[in-house]
Scaffold this motif. Structure first.
Motif, PDB file in Angstrom:
ATOM      1  N   PHE A   4       0.897  -1.209   0.237  1.00 15.93           N
ATOM      2  CA  PHE A   4      -0.052   0.104  -0.043  1.00 15.93           C
ATOM      3  C   PHE A   4       0.893   1.317   0.110  1.00 15.93           C
ATOM      4  O   PHE A   4       1.947   1.074   0.685  1.00 15.93           O
ATOM      5  CB  PHE A   4      -0.785   0.089   1.175  1.00 15.93           C
ATOM      6  N   GLN A   5       0.535   2.216  -0.663  1.00 22.69           N
ATOM      7  CA  GLN A   5       1.128   3.543  -0.722  1.00 22.69           C
ATOM      8  C   GLN A   5       0.329   4.827  -0.525  1.00 22.69           C
ATOM      9  O   GLN A   5      -0.744   4.807  -0.980  1.00 22.69           O
ATOM     10  CB  GLN A   5       1.820   3.622  -2.025  1.00 22.69           C
ATOM     11  N   CYS A   6       0.594   5.615   0.178  1.00 28.69           N
ATOM     12  CA  CYS A   6      -0.151   6.810   0.374  1.00 28.69           C
ATOM     13  C   CYS A   6       0.094   7.914  -0.593  1.00 28.69           C
ATOM     14  O   CYS A   6       1.162   8.161  -1.151  1.00 28.69           O
ATOM     15  CB  CYS A   6       0.195   7.363   1.820  1.00 28.69           C
ATOM     16  N   ASN A   7      -0.922   8.455  -1.202  1.00 28.35           N
ATOM     17  CA  ASN A   7      -0.938   9.237  -2.379  1.00 28.35           C
ATOM     18  C   ASN A   7      -0.486  10.532  -2.004  1.00 28.35           C
ATOM     19  O   ASN A   7      -0.372  11.427  -2.733  1.00 28.35           O
ATOM     20  CB  ASN A   7      -2.111   9.425  -3.142  1.00 28.35           C
ATOM     21  N   THR A   8      -0.632  11.015  -0.749  1.00 28.88           N
ATOM     22  CA  THR A   8      -0.450  12.198  -0.040  1.00 28.88           C
ATOM     23  C   THR A   8       1.011  12.310   0.337  1.00 28.88           C
ATOM     24  O   THR A   8       1.747  13.480  -0.061  1.00 28.88           O
ATOM     25  CB  THR A   8      -1.359  12.452   1.218  1.00 28.88           C
ATOM     26  N   ASN A  33      -3.887   0.285  -2.785  1.00 27.34           N
ATOM     27  CA  ASN A  33      -3.229  -0.913  -2.866  1.00 27.34           C
ATOM     28  C   ASN A  33      -2.373  -1.048  -3.906  1.00 27.34           C
ATOM     29  O   ASN A  33      -3.072  -1.367  -5.261  1.00 27.34           O
ATOM     30  CB  ASN A  33      -4.427  -1.924  -2.698  1.00 27.34           C
ATOM     31  N   LEU A  34      -1.046  -1.001  -4.020  1.00 24.37           N
ATOM     32  CA  LEU A  34      -0.463  -0.852  -5.391  1.00 24.37           C
ATOM     33  C   LEU A  34      -0.301  -2.387  -5.979  1.00 24.37           C
ATOM     34  O   LEU A  34      -0.284  -2.342  -7.099  1.00 24.37           O
ATOM     35  CB  LEU A  34       1.146  -0.437  -5.017  1.00 24.37           C
ATOM     36  N   THR A  35      -0.661  -3.352  -5.293  1.00 23.85           N
ATOM     37  CA  THR A  35      -0.741  -4.648  -5.872  1.00 23.85           C
ATOM     38  C   THR A  35      -1.859  -4.755  -6.696  1.00 23.85           C
ATOM     39  O   THR A  35      -1.759  -5.236  -7.777  1.00 23.85           O
ATOM     40  CB  THR A  35      -0.801  -5.772  -4.600  1.00 23.85           C
ATOM     41  N   VAL A  36      -3.034  -4.630  -6.086  1.00 27.53           N
ATOM     42  CA  VAL A  36      -4.187  -4.533  -6.924  1.00 27.53           C
ATOM     43  C   VAL A  36      -4.044  -3.453  -8.084  1.00 27.53           C
ATOM     44  O   VAL A  36      -4.603  -3.751  -9.326  1.00 27.53           O
ATOM     45  CB  VAL A  36      -5.508  -4.014  -6.052  1.00 27.53           C
ATOM     46  N   ILE A  41      -3.810  -2.276 -13.868  1.00 27.09           N
ATOM     47  CA  ILE A  41      -2.955  -1.531 -14.937  1.00 27.09           C
ATOM     48  C   ILE A  41      -2.629  -2.520 -15.976  1.00 27.09           C
ATOM     49  O   ILE A  41      -2.646  -2.182 -17.153  1.00 27.09           O
ATOM     50  CB  ILE A  41      -1.987  -0.706 -14.562  1.00 27.09           C
ATOM     51  N   ALA A  42      -2.249  -3.845 -15.652  1.00 31.32           N
ATOM     52  CA  ALA A  42      -1.844  -4.761 -16.505  1.00 31.32           C
ATOM     53  C   ALA A  42      -2.929  -5.295 -17.310  1.00 31.32           C
ATOM     54  O   ALA A  42      -2.684  -5.213 -18.522  1.00 31.32           O
ATOM     55  CB  ALA A  42      -1.146  -5.899 -15.721  1.00 31.32           C
ATOM     56  N   LYS A  43      -3.934  -5.427 -16.929  1.00 33.87           N
ATOM     57  CA  LYS A  43      -5.176  -5.793 -17.604  1.00 33.87           C
ATOM     58  C   LYS A  43      -5.503  -4.975 -18.589  1.00 33.87           C
ATOM     59  O   LYS A  43      -5.756  -5.115 -19.836  1.00 33.87           O
ATOM     60  CB  LYS A  43      -6.201  -6.067 -16.864  1.00 33.87           C
ATOM     61  N   ALA A  44      -5.441  -3.741 -18.488  1.00 34.61           N
ATOM     62  CA  ALA A  44      -5.747  -2.425 -19.296  1.00 34.61           C
ATOM     63  C   ALA A  44      -4.637  -2.611 -20.333  1.00 34.61           C
ATOM     64  O   ALA A  44      -4.993  -2.267 -21.685  1.00 34.61           O
ATOM     65  CB  ALA A  44      -5.816  -0.934 -18.605  1.00 34.61           C
ATOM     66  N   ASN A  45      -3.394  -2.452 -20.045  1.00 35.58           N
ATOM     67  CA  ASN A  45      -2.089  -2.597 -20.949  1.00 35.58           C
ATOM     68  C   ASN A  45      -2.075  -3.597 -21.855  1.00 35.58           C
ATOM     69  O   ASN A  45      -1.966  -3.354 -22.999  1.00 35.58           O
ATOM     70  CB  ASN A  45      -0.843  -2.368 -20.004  1.00 35.58           C
ATOM     71  N   ASP A  46      -2.564  -4.613 -21.415  1.00 35.06           N
ATOM     72  CA  ASP A  46      -2.799  -5.883 -22.413  1.00 35.06           C
ATOM     73  C   ASP A  46      -3.916  -5.505 -23.298  1.00 35.06           C
ATOM     74  O   ASP A  46      -3.590  -5.920 -24.393  1.00 35.06           O
ATOM     75  CB  ASP A  46      -2.942  -7.029 -21.379  1.00 35.06           C
ATOM     76  N   ALA A  47      -5.016  -5.104 -22.654  1.00 36.25           N
ATOM     77  CA  ALA A  47      -6.062  -4.901 -23.748  1.00 36.25           C
ATOM     78  C   ALA A  47      -5.560  -3.993 -25.008  1.00 36.25           C
ATOM     79  O   ALA A  47      -5.930  -3.755 -25.975  1.00 36.25           O
ATOM     80  CB  ALA A  47      -7.386  -4.484 -22.949  1.00 36.25           C
ATOM     81  N   HIS A  98       7.063  -4.999 -11.640  1.00 36.13           N
ATOM     82  CA  HIS A  98       6.138  -4.309 -10.835  1.00 36.13           C
ATOM     83  C   HIS A  98       4.852  -5.017 -11.169  1.00 36.13           C
ATOM     84  O   HIS A  98       3.664  -4.396 -10.697  1.00 36.13           O
ATOM     85  CB  HIS A  98       5.995  -2.619 -11.494  1.00 36.13           C
ATOM     86  N   GLY A  99       4.598  -5.779 -12.156  1.00 43.30           N
ATOM     87  CA  GLY A  99       3.335  -6.723 -12.473  1.00 43.30           C
ATOM     88  C   GLY A  99       2.467  -5.874 -12.947  1.00 43.30           C
ATOM     89  O   GLY A  99       1.156  -6.277 -13.451  1.00 43.30           O
ATOM     90  N   ASP A 100       2.893  -4.745 -13.807  1.00 42.72           N
ATOM     91  CA  ASP A 100       1.909  -3.977 -14.628  1.00 42.72           C
ATOM     92  C   ASP A 100       1.731  -4.061 -16.134  1.00 42.72           C
ATOM     93  O   ASP A 100       1.171  -3.303 -16.668  1.00 42.72           O
ATOM     94  CB  ASP A 100       1.735  -2.427 -14.351  1.00 42.72           C
ATOM     95  N   HIS A 101       2.700  -4.877 -16.551  1.00 47.03           N
ATOM     96  CA  HIS A 101       2.898  -5.029 -18.132  1.00 47.03           C
ATOM     97  C   HIS A 101       3.252  -3.843 -18.747  1.00 47.03           C
ATOM     98  O   HIS A 101       2.482  -3.473 -19.811  1.00 47.03           O
ATOM     99  CB  HIS A 101       1.603  -5.963 -18.683  1.00 47.03           C
ATOM    100  N   SER A 102       4.007  -3.007 -18.365  1.00 47.10           N
ATOM    101  CA  SER A 102       4.304  -1.786 -19.026  1.00 47.10           C
ATOM    102  C   SER A 102       5.575  -1.784 -19.761  1.00 47.10           C
ATOM    103  O   SER A 102       5.806  -0.567 -20.491  1.00 47.10           O
ATOM    104  CB  SER A 102       4.473  -0.704 -17.689  1.00 47.10           C
ATOM    105  N   MET A 103       6.147  -3.021 -20.163  1.00 42.19           N
ATOM    106  CA  MET A 103       7.365  -2.803 -20.852  1.00 42.19           C
ATOM    107  C   MET A 103       7.828  -4.051 -21.322  1.00 42.19           C
ATOM    108  O   MET A 103       7.360  -5.133 -20.465  1.00 42.19           O
ATOM    109  CB  MET A 103       8.690  -2.356 -20.174  1.00 42.19           C
TER     110      MET A 103
END
Length: 149
Positions: A4-8, A33-36, A41-47, A98-103
């Motif tokens: 988890f990360q605080c956006n503030t 929740n950075l994991t979720v 993001i990975a799902k959207a990047n893949d699509a 990072h598990g986000d399929h960004s590269m």
């Protein structure tokens, strides 16, 4: 295990079970929740990637660009690169930490082509405020050679 990360204030905390609703550092309720988030993001990047060969995705807006080096290889090479990128599915801990399929990287005519995502606001000026807000997030998928990074 979830991160988890605080956006503030930017503080982060890893927990085995449960949910972090308030930042222990600053008290803000803007905790993500950075994991979720990475999974979504990975799902959207893949699509988005899969749809580049058929005119784009209806929900995930953005554009595909390529570096000068990739463009210099010609339109046939760029088309083959886009086909390879659209079909890429070989994600693992080494190439997707990072598990986000960004590269990723693909082979096109014996040459390695990297691809990477950047997430922007609607005007393509700044980073996306909320990368999970499909209405205001714009994806830029860049194809480039490793020596152009």
């Amino acid at each position: 295990m979830a991160l988890f990360q605080c956006n503030t204030c930017g503080a982060s905390k890893e927990v085995e079970t449960g949910i972090v609703e308030v930042c222990a550092n600053c008290g803000s309720a803007k905790v993500v929740n950075l994991t979720v988030q990475a999974e979504q993001i990975a799902k959207a990047n893949d699509a988005f990637r899969a749809a580049i060969i058929c005119g784009g995705h209806p929900a995930y807006k953005g554009r595909v660009v390529c570096s000068q080096g990739v463009a210099a290889e010609g339109p046939e090479f760029m088309t083959m690169a886009q086909l390879q990128v659209a079909g890429f599915a070989d994600f693992n801990e080494d190439n997707d930490p990072h598990g986000d399929h960004s590269m990723g990287a693909v082979q096109v005519c014996g040459k390695t082509v990297w691809w990477k995502f950047d997430l922007y606001d609607e005007a393509y000026e700044f980073g996306a405020d909320d990368p999970l807000d499909d209405d205001s997030t714009r994806r830029v998928l860049t194809l480039l050679f490793p020596n152009e990074y």
